[in-house]
Scaffold this active site. Structure first.
Site, PDB file in Angstrom:
ATOM      1  N   TYR A  21      -0.551  -8.750  -9.808  1.00 16.72           N
ATOM      2  CA  TYR A  21      -0.149  -7.771  -8.779  1.00 16.72           C
ATOM      3  C   TYR A  21      -0.567  -6.361  -9.191  1.00 16.72           C
ATOM      4  O   TYR A  21      -1.152  -5.614  -8.397  1.00 16.72           O
ATOM      5  CB  TYR A  21       1.372  -7.843  -8.569  1.00 16.72           C
ATOM      6  CG  TYR A  21       1.912  -6.762  -7.654  1.00 16.72           C
ATOM      7  CD1 TYR A  21       1.679  -6.806  -6.278  1.00 16.72           C
ATOM      8  CD2 TYR A  21       2.652  -5.691  -8.161  1.00 16.72           C
ATOM      9  CE1 TYR A  21       2.172  -5.818  -5.434  1.00 16.72           C
ATOM     10  CE2 TYR A  21       3.152  -4.700  -7.323  1.00 16.72           C
ATOM     11  CZ  TYR A  21       2.908  -4.765  -5.961  1.00 16.72           C
ATOM     12  OH  TYR A  21       3.392  -3.780  -5.133  1.00 16.72           O
ATOM     13  N   VAL A  38      11.359   0.689  -4.527  1.00 11.18           N
ATOM     14  CA  VAL A  38      11.954   1.236  -3.306  1.00 11.18           C
ATOM     15  C   VAL A  38      13.118   0.335  -2.865  1.00 11.18           C
ATOM     16  O   VAL A  38      13.064  -0.885  -3.017  1.00 11.18           O
ATOM     17  CB  VAL A  38      10.894   1.315  -2.193  1.00 11.18           C
ATOM     18  CG1 VAL A  38      11.456   2.049  -0.983  1.00 11.18           C
ATOM     19  CG2 VAL A  38       9.631   1.984  -2.705  1.00 11.18           C
ATOM     20  N   GLN A  56       0.469  -0.563   4.464  1.00 14.66           N
ATOM     21  CA  GLN A  56       1.584  -1.120   3.677  1.00 14.66           C
ATOM     22  C   GLN A  56       1.432  -2.620   3.448  1.00 14.66           C
ATOM     23  O   GLN A  56       2.119  -3.188   2.596  1.00 14.66           O
ATOM     24  CB  GLN A  56       2.929  -0.889   4.400  1.00 14.66           C
ATOM     25  CG  GLN A  56       3.161   0.536   4.874  1.00 14.66           C
ATOM     26  CD  GLN A  56       3.168   1.543   3.749  1.00 14.66           C
ATOM     27  OE1 GLN A  56       3.853   1.372   2.750  1.00 14.66           O
ATOM     28  NE2 GLN A  56       2.376   2.600   3.896  1.00 14.66           N
ATOM     29  N   THR A  97       5.646 -12.137   5.208  1.00 16.54           N
ATOM     30  CA  THR A  97       6.956 -11.800   4.617  1.00 16.54           C
ATOM     31  C   THR A  97       7.748 -10.894   5.550  1.00 16.54           C
ATOM     32  O   THR A  97       8.949 -10.713   5.357  1.00 16.54           O
ATOM     33  CB  THR A  97       6.806 -11.083   3.251  1.00 16.54           C
ATOM     34  OG1 THR A  97       6.047  -9.888   3.440  1.00 16.54           O
ATOM     35  CG2 THR A  97       6.101 -11.959   2.233  1.00 16.54           C
ATOM     36  N   ARG A 117      11.976 -11.749 -17.682  1.00 13.50           N
ATOM     37  CA  ARG A 117      10.925 -12.216 -16.780  1.00 13.50           C
ATOM     38  C   ARG A 117       9.553 -11.804 -17.304  1.00 13.50           C
ATOM     39  O   ARG A 117       9.393 -10.672 -17.771  1.00 13.50           O
ATOM     40  CB  ARG A 117      11.104 -11.558 -15.403  1.00 13.50           C
ATOM     41  CG  ARG A 117      11.955 -12.330 -14.478  1.00 13.50           C
ATOM     42  CD  ARG A 117      11.923 -11.815 -13.080  1.00 13.50           C
ATOM     43  NE  ARG A 117      11.406 -10.459 -12.887  1.00 13.50           N
ATOM     44  CZ  ARG A 117      11.434  -9.847 -11.710  1.00 13.50           C
ATOM     45  NH1 ARG A 117      11.923 -10.449 -10.662  1.00 13.50           N
ATOM     46  NH2 ARG A 117      10.968  -8.617 -11.574  1.00 13.50           N
ATOM     47  N   PHE A 139       9.714  -4.396   5.072  1.00 10.12           N
ATOM     48  CA  PHE A 139      10.787  -3.466   4.720  1.00 10.12           C
ATOM     49  C   PHE A 139      10.323  -2.005   4.869  1.00 10.12           C
ATOM     50  O   PHE A 139      10.834  -1.257   5.730  1.00 10.12           O
ATOM     51  CB  PHE A 139      11.253  -3.780   3.290  1.00 10.12           C
ATOM     52  CG  PHE A 139      11.924  -2.655   2.572  1.00 10.12           C
ATOM     53  CD1 PHE A 139      12.925  -1.909   3.176  1.00 10.12           C
ATOM     54  CD2 PHE A 139      11.544  -2.338   1.266  1.00 10.12           C
ATOM     55  CE1 PHE A 139      13.541  -0.858   2.498  1.00 10.12           C
ATOM     56  CE2 PHE A 139      12.155  -1.298   0.587  1.00 10.12           C
ATOM     57  CZ  PHE A 139      13.149  -0.547   1.201  1.00 10.12           C
ATOM     58  N   ASP A 157      -4.152 -10.458  10.837  1.00 16.29           N
ATOM     59  CA  ASP A 157      -4.212 -10.543   9.376  1.00 16.29           C
ATOM     60  C   ASP A 157      -5.234  -9.548   8.832  1.00 16.29           C
ATOM     61  O   ASP A 157      -6.357  -9.482   9.356  1.00 16.29           O
ATOM     62  CB  ASP A 157      -4.628 -11.992   9.018  1.00 16.29           C
ATOM     63  CG  ASP A 157      -4.290 -12.327   7.591  1.00 16.29           C
ATOM     64  OD1 ASP A 157      -4.732 -11.608   6.668  1.00 16.29           O
ATOM     65  OD2 ASP A 157      -3.572 -13.332   7.388  1.00 16.29           O
ATOM     66  N   ILE A 158      -4.873  -8.830   7.796  1.00 16.96           N
ATOM     67  CA  ILE A 158      -5.840  -7.871   7.224  1.00 16.96           C
ATOM     68  C   ILE A 158      -6.999  -8.592   6.529  1.00 16.96           C
ATOM     69  O   ILE A 158      -8.000  -7.968   6.202  1.00 16.96           O
ATOM     70  CB  ILE A 158      -5.183  -6.859   6.250  1.00 16.96           C
ATOM     71  CG1 ILE A 158      -4.426  -7.580   5.119  1.00 16.96           C
ATOM     72  CG2 ILE A 158      -4.289  -5.879   6.987  1.00 16.96           C
ATOM     73  CD1 ILE A 158      -4.044  -6.682   3.953  1.00 16.96           C
TER      74      ILE A 158
HETATM   75  N1  LIG Z   1       9.239  -2.376  -2.216  1.00 17.34           N
HETATM   76  C1  LIG Z   1       8.843  -1.768  -3.318  1.00 17.34           C
HETATM   77  O1  LIG Z   1       9.634  -1.442  -4.190  1.00 17.34           O
HETATM   78  C2  LIG Z   1       7.387  -1.451  -3.544  1.00 17.34           C
HETATM   79  C3  LIG Z   1       7.008  -0.834  -4.750  1.00 17.34           C
HETATM   80  C4  LIG Z   1       5.672  -0.522  -4.962  1.00 17.34           C
HETATM   81  C5  LIG Z   1       4.737  -0.801  -3.969  1.00 17.34           C
HETATM   82  N2  LIG Z   1       5.132  -1.435  -2.827  1.00 17.34           N
HETATM   83  C6  LIG Z   1       4.107  -1.726  -1.797  1.00 17.34           C
HETATM   84  O2  LIG Z   1       4.590  -1.251  -0.555  1.00 17.34           O
HETATM   85  C7  LIG Z   1       4.097  -2.071   0.497  1.00 17.34           C
HETATM   86  C8  LIG Z   1       5.240  -2.554   1.376  1.00 17.34           C
HETATM   87  O3  LIG Z   1       6.157  -3.308   0.580  1.00 17.34           O
HETATM   88  P1  LIG Z   1       7.505  -3.914   1.160  1.00 17.34           P
HETATM   89  O4  LIG Z   1       8.490  -3.872   0.060  1.00 17.34           O
HETATM   90  O5  LIG Z   1       7.835  -3.289   2.458  1.00 17.34           O
HETATM   91  O6  LIG Z   1       7.088  -5.445   1.345  1.00 17.34           O
HETATM   92  P2  LIG Z   1       7.298  -6.430   2.592  1.00 17.34           P
HETATM   93  O7  LIG Z   1       6.923  -7.772   2.078  1.00 17.34           O
HETATM   94  O8  LIG Z   1       8.641  -6.239   3.190  1.00 17.34           O
HETATM   95  O9  LIG Z   1       6.216  -5.918   3.619  1.00 17.34           O
HETATM   96  C9  LIG Z   1       4.864  -6.288   3.575  1.00 17.34           C
HETATM   97  C10 LIG Z   1       4.415  -6.560   5.007  1.00 17.34           C
HETATM   98  O10 LIG Z   1       3.013  -6.874   4.994  1.00 17.34           O
HETATM   99  C11 LIG Z   1       2.809  -8.002   5.831  1.00 17.34           C
HETATM  100  N3  LIG Z   1       1.610  -8.712   5.375  1.00 17.34           N
HETATM  101  C12 LIG Z   1       1.452  -9.394   4.212  1.00 17.34           C
HETATM  102  N4  LIG Z   1       0.239  -9.944   4.155  1.00 17.34           N
HETATM  103  C13 LIG Z   1      -0.399  -9.591   5.302  1.00 17.34           C
HETATM  104  C14 LIG Z   1      -1.682  -9.868   5.830  1.00 17.34           C
HETATM  105  N5  LIG Z   1      -2.556 -10.637   5.163  1.00 17.34           N
HETATM  106  N6  LIG Z   1      -2.007  -9.349   7.034  1.00 17.34           N
HETATM  107  C15 LIG Z   1      -1.121  -8.593   7.730  1.00 17.34           C
HETATM  108  N7  LIG Z   1       0.113  -8.313   7.284  1.00 17.34           N
HETATM  109  C16 LIG Z   1       0.475  -8.807   6.091  1.00 17.34           C
HETATM  110  C17 LIG Z   1       4.069  -8.840   5.687  1.00 17.34           C
HETATM  111  O11 LIG Z   1       4.271  -9.767   6.734  1.00 17.34           O
HETATM  112  C18 LIG Z   1       5.132  -7.757   5.651  1.00 17.34           C
HETATM  113  O12 LIG Z   1       5.574  -7.415   6.933  1.00 17.34           O
HETATM  114  C19 LIG Z   1       3.302  -3.173  -0.188  1.00 17.34           C
HETATM  115  O13 LIG Z   1       1.948  -2.778  -0.218  1.00 17.34           O
HETATM  116  C20 LIG Z   1       3.864  -3.204  -1.586  1.00 17.34           C
HETATM  117  O14 LIG Z   1       2.941  -3.722  -2.523  1.00 17.34           O
HETATM  118  C21 LIG Z   1       6.435  -1.756  -2.593  1.00 17.34           C
END
Ligand SMILES: NC(=O)c1ccc[n+]([C@@H]2O[C@H](COP(=O)([O-])OP(=O)(O)OC[C@H]3O[C@@H](n4cnc5c(N)ncnc54)[C@H](O)[C@@H]3O)[C@@H](O)[C@H]2O)c1
Length: 327
Positions: free
Chosen positions: A151, A181, A83, A42, A286, A18, A63-64
Site C-alpha cells: 500500500y 483520518v 480519493q 468499499t 500487525r 468515507f 471504475d478508475i
Molecule cells: N482513511 C484514512 O485514514 C486514509 C489515510 C491515508 C490515505 N487515505 C486515502 O484516502 C482515500 C479515501 O480513503 P477512505 O478512507 O475514504 O476509503 P474508502 O474505502 O471509504 O473510500 C474509497 C472509495 O474508493 C472507491 N473505489 C475503490 N476502488 C475503486 C475503483 N477501482 N474505481 C472506482 N472507485 C473505487 C470505493 O468504492 C470507495 O468508495 C484513499 O485514497 C486512501 O488511500 C485514507
C-alpha cells in the site's frame, strides 16, 4: 476570509467512500457542481443518500481502472479530487495485485484522462504510510524512508507520477498525505476497518476491542473536518510556490492506541455506563505497521494557510456521538 471552493465543476473519485462522501457533501454545500465516480467496492450507496436528489450532483458508477469511465467522469471538470483507492496496509499485504492495480494503474488512468480533458488541477489522496521506516519525528514531507507495505509503495508511486505529470504536461497537482483520518460515515465493519469506528462499535456491543501489540504505538489521528479544509485550500490556492507540492494533512498531535481506547471509552461511557468497565484485549503486532507517526504540518500551514480546527479529543467527541446515533 474566503477559504472554500465555490462555483466550480469538480470530480470526486471514490465519492461513495468515507472521505469522498464527506468531500462531496462539503463541495455541494459550498456551491459546486459535483460528479462522483465510484465502483462501490468499499464505498456504500447509503453514503450518498443525503445528496442523490441534489440537481448539482451526478453519480457515475464506474471504475478508475477503465479508461472510458475515466474519460466520461473528467469531461467538463475544472478540479479533480482523487480519493478512489484500495486502502489498508493489511489488505495490500494479503492482495498486493489488486491494491497495485487500483492504486497505481487506476491512478495513472484518471490522471492521464484528466490531463487529456484539460482539467486545471488534480488534488489526490496520498498517505502518511509513505514515511515507511524513516525514524524522524515529526515527519517532514521531503524525508521518507523505505516503504513497509505494498500500500505504501502504491501511494508513493502515485506521488512520483503526479510530480512527473506536473513537469511534463500542463496540469497542476497537489498531493495530500493524510494521517489516520476518522469521522462520520467511516466503515466500522470488515477485516480492514479503521481503529476508531471499530473500537466504538465493539464498545457499543459490550465487546472487548483487540489492541495489536502493547498499545504504545502512536498515530496522528486526524478528524475529517481538518481533511476537508485541506482539500478546499488545495483547490483555491493560487500561489505558484504552493502548487505541484505534497503536504502532510494531520493535526500534529500524537496519541497512543491505549490513550485512544481510553478517550473512546470515556465518551461512549457517557451514553452507556456499562462501557466504562470494558478492558481491551491485547493481541499480536500487525505486519507492516509503522511504530510512531506524527506529522509536521508547517508546510501546509505556510503554503496552504492550513489551520486545523479539530484536536483529536474534539474530533472524537463528534465522531463517537455520530457512531452512537448512526450505527
Ligand atoms: N482513511 C484514512 O485514514 C486514509 C489515510 C491515508 C490515505 N487515505 C486515502 O484516502 C482515500 C479515501 O480513503 P477512505 O478512507 O475514504 O476509503 P474508502 O474505502 O471509504 O473510500 C474509497 C472509495 O474508493 C472507491 N473505489 C475503490 N476502488 C475503486 C475503483 N477501482 N474505481 C472506482 N472507485 C473505487 C470505493 O468504492 C470507495 O468508495 C484513499 O485514497 C486512501 O488511500 C485514507
Amino acid at each position: 476570509m474566503e477559504r472554500l471552493l465555490r462555483d466550480s465543476r469538480v470530480l470526486v473519485t471514490g465519492g461513495a467512500g468515507f472521505i469522498g462522501s464527506n468531500l462531496v457533501e462539503s463541495l455541494l454545500l459550498s456551491g459546486n457542481k459535483v460528479v462522483c465516480l465510484d465502483n462501490f467496492s468499499t464505498g456504500k450507496r447509503e453514503n450518498l443518500a443525503g445528496f442523490s436528489d441534489n440537481p448539482d450532483f451526478k453519480l457515475i458508477e464506474g471504475d478508475i481502472r477503465n479508461y472510458e469511465d475515466c474519460e466520461k467522469a473528467v469531461r467538463g471538470i475544472d478540479i479533480v479530487f482523487h480519493q478512489a483507492a484500495l486502502g489498508s496496509v493489511p489488505r495490500s499485504i494479503k492482495d498486493p495485485v489488486s491494491s497495485t492495480d487500483v492504486n497505481i494503474g487506476g491512478f495513472v488512468k484518471i490522471l492521464f484522462a484528466a490531463k487529456e480533458a484539460g482539467v486545471k488541477r488534480f488534488i489526490y489522496a496520498a498517505s502518511s504510510s509513505t514515511y515507511g521506516d524513516h525514524p524522524d519525528l515529526p515527519k517532514v514531507e521531503d524525508k521518507i524512508g523505505n516503504a513497509l507495505s505494498p500500500y505504501a509503495i502504491t501511494k508513493y508511486v502515485d506521488e512520483l507520477f503526479a510530480s512527473n505529470f506536473a513537469k511534463t504536461y500542463e496540469i497542476e497537482t497537489i498531493g495530500l498525505r493524510y494521517f489516520n483520518v476518522f469521522g462520520r460515515r467511516q466503515d466500522p465493519d470488515g477485516p480492514y476497518a479503521a481503529v476508531i469506528p471499530k473500537f466504538t462499535k465493539m464498545l457499543m456491543e459490550h465487546k472487548s476491542p483487540v489492541i495489536n501489540g502493547d498499545g504504545t504505538i502512536s498515530r496522528d489521528f486526524t478528524y475529517i473536518d481538518n481533511v476537508l479544509q485541506a482539500n478546499h485550500l488545495a483547490a483555491i490556492i493560487n500561489d505558484k510556490a504552493a502548487i505541484n507540492q505534497i503536504y502532510n494533512v494531520a493535526h500534529g498531535e500524537r496519541t497512543s492506541i491505549n490513550q485512544l481506547f481510553s478517550y473512546i471509552k470515556e465518551i461512549a461511557g457517557r451514553f452507556d455506563e456499562k462501557i466504562l468497565d470494558i478492558k481491551p484485549t491485547y493481541g499480536p503486532e500487525r505486519a507492516g505497521d509503522i511504530q510512531h507517526s506524527l506529522a509536521s504540518i508547517r508546510k501546509a500551514q505556510r503554503l496552504l494557510r492550513y489551520a486545523p480546527t479539530y484536536s483529536v479529543a474534539a474530533g472524537l467527541e463528534e465522531a463517537v456521538e455520530w457512531f452512537w446515533n448512526n450505527l
